[in-house]
Design a protein around this motif. Structure first.
Motif, PDB file in Angstrom:
ATOM      1  N   GLY A  21       0.784  -1.226   0.000  1.00 51.86           N
ATOM      2  CA  GLY A  21       0.000   0.000   0.000  1.00 51.86           C
ATOM      3  C   GLY A  21       0.819   1.280   0.000  1.00 51.86           C
ATOM      4  N   SER A  22       1.940   1.298  -0.710  1.00 44.39           N
ATOM      5  CA  SER A  22       2.731   2.547  -0.724  1.00 44.39           C
ATOM      6  C   SER A  22       1.947   3.671  -1.391  1.00 44.39           C
ATOM      7  CB  SER A  22       4.076   2.334  -1.424  1.00 44.39           C
ATOM      8  OG  SER A  22       3.922   2.234  -2.820  1.00 44.39           O
ATOM      9  N   ASN A  23       1.174   3.344  -2.433  1.00 44.88           N
ATOM     10  CA  ASN A  23       0.331   4.383  -3.048  1.00 44.88           C
ATOM     11  C   ASN A  23      -0.764   4.821  -2.086  1.00 44.88           C
ATOM     12  OD1 ASN A  23       0.857   5.149  -6.015  1.00 44.88           O
ATOM     13  ND2 ASN A  23       1.260   2.960  -5.961  1.00 44.88           N
ATOM     14  N   ILE A  44      -4.209   3.155 -10.514  1.00 47.28           N
ATOM     15  CA  ILE A  44      -2.880   3.547 -10.990  1.00 47.28           C
ATOM     16  C   ILE A  44      -2.211   2.311 -11.585  1.00 47.28           C
ATOM     17  CG2 ILE A  44      -1.736   3.211  -8.715  1.00 47.28           C
ATOM     18  CD1 ILE A  44      -0.065   5.805  -9.725  1.00 47.28           C
ATOM     19  N   GLU A  86       4.597   7.615  -9.069  1.00 50.68           N
ATOM     20  CA  GLU A  86       3.228   7.193  -8.734  1.00 50.68           C
ATOM     21  C   GLU A  86       2.737   7.939  -7.493  1.00 50.68           C
ATOM     22  OE1 GLU A  86       2.698   2.937  -8.432  1.00 50.68           O
ATOM     23  OE2 GLU A  86       4.136   2.584 -10.048  1.00 50.68           O
TER      24      GLU A  86
HETATM   25  C1  GRF Z   1       2.783  -0.414  -8.022  1.00 55.69           C
HETATM   26  O1  GRF Z   1       3.675  -0.681  -9.080  1.00 55.69           O
HETATM   27  C2  GRF Z   1       1.494   0.096  -8.621  1.00 55.69           C
HETATM   28  O2  GRF Z   1       1.704   0.769  -9.853  1.00 55.69           O
HETATM   29  C3  GRF Z   1       0.730  -1.155  -8.887  1.00 55.69           C
HETATM   30  O3  GRF Z   1       1.021  -1.992  -7.773  1.00 55.69           O
HETATM   31  C4  GRF Z   1       2.383  -1.737  -7.355  1.00 55.69           C
HETATM   32  C5  GRF Z   1       2.464  -1.714  -5.850  1.00 55.69           C
HETATM   33  O4  GRF Z   1       1.685  -0.640  -5.389  1.00 55.69           O
HETATM   34  N1  GRF Z   1      -0.661  -0.839  -9.034  1.00 55.69           N
HETATM   35  P1  GRF Z   1       1.603  -0.308  -3.789  1.00 55.69           P
HETATM   36  O5  GRF Z   1       3.022  -0.120  -3.318  1.00 55.69           O
HETATM   37  O6  GRF Z   1       0.967  -1.518  -3.117  1.00 55.69           O
HETATM   38  O7  GRF Z   1       0.778   0.934  -3.723  1.00 55.69           O
END
Ligand code: GRF
Length: 195
Positions: free
Chosen positions: A12-14, A108, A174
């Motif tokens: 869940g970094s986004n 995304i 992102e």
């Molecule tokens: C990222 O590359 C995003 O573009 C894709 O999943 C990957 C991990 O995302 N949708 P996150 O770190 O879990 O938000």
């Protein structure tokens, strides 16, 4: 105030970038973080910030995709979201699910769509010898990774890049792009931005 639900499958970094932006930019508030994986580490990260979290384990539904989605819709609808953000959400959603939320669901994707829909986007860009890569935020429609583009960010591909070094470079973008697009979308701005 737009109520935002975020769907995750992993770290869940986004999601964290979206939560941080909602803490500082008025207009959006997180009302739920939900994952298809009860072990997604992003759930604890969201809970630590006081955001309501829940999980609907897709594995307990086996091949019953509509059963899984009905449970997911029930959880989401209870939170009364205005906007859904898919953020590292790794389940393909059926047209029936999309129809419930179409027009208010964002995703995304780690490529410059329409190039490289689907998985392994960085490996494919490297294999193609592309000079640049990037990420796209788009509206979610029934066609996978093909909805109206709301924003894109580009990065150079360097000679010694691997999928890991390239994905790390794209991930930085992102985290900048998704919050910008969310806040624009929340105020009805749908013309795409190209960072
Ligand atoms: C990222 O590359 C995003 O573009 C894709 O999943 C990957 C991990 O995302 N949708 P996150 O770190 O879990 O938000």
């Amino acid at each position: 105030m737009k109520r935002v639900a975020i769907l995750i499958s992993g770290g869940g970094s986004n999601m964290l970038a979206l939560l941080a932006s909602m803490n500082t930019t008025p207009g959006c508030m997180p009302v739920l973080v939900v994952s298809n994986d009860p072990n997604a580490t992003g759930l604890a990260r969201a809970a630590a910030q006081g955001v309501p979290v829940t999980a609907v384990d897709h594995r307990s539904f086996g091949k019953d995709r509509s059963g899984f989605e009905a449970a997911l819709i029930a959880q989401l609808s209870a939170a009364k979201p205005d906007i859904l953000c898919l953020a590292g959400f790794m389940r393909i959603l059926t047209p029936e699910f999309v129809r419930v939320f179409e027009g208010r669901m964002l995703n995304i994707h780690p490529s410059l769509l329409p190039k490289y829909p689907g998985l392994n986007t960085h490996e494919r860009a490297l294999a193609a010898g592309d000079a640049e890569a990037g990420c796209t935020v788009h509206e979610v429609t029934a066609d996978l990774d093909a909805g109206p583009i709301l924003g894109q960010a580009r990065v150079p591909i360097l000679p010694d890049d691997t999928a890991d070094t390239l994905s790390a470079r794209v991930l930085v973008q992102e985290h900048l792009l998704y919050p910008m697009v969310l806040h624009r979308f929340a105020t009805g701005q749908k013309d795409p931005i190209f960072a």
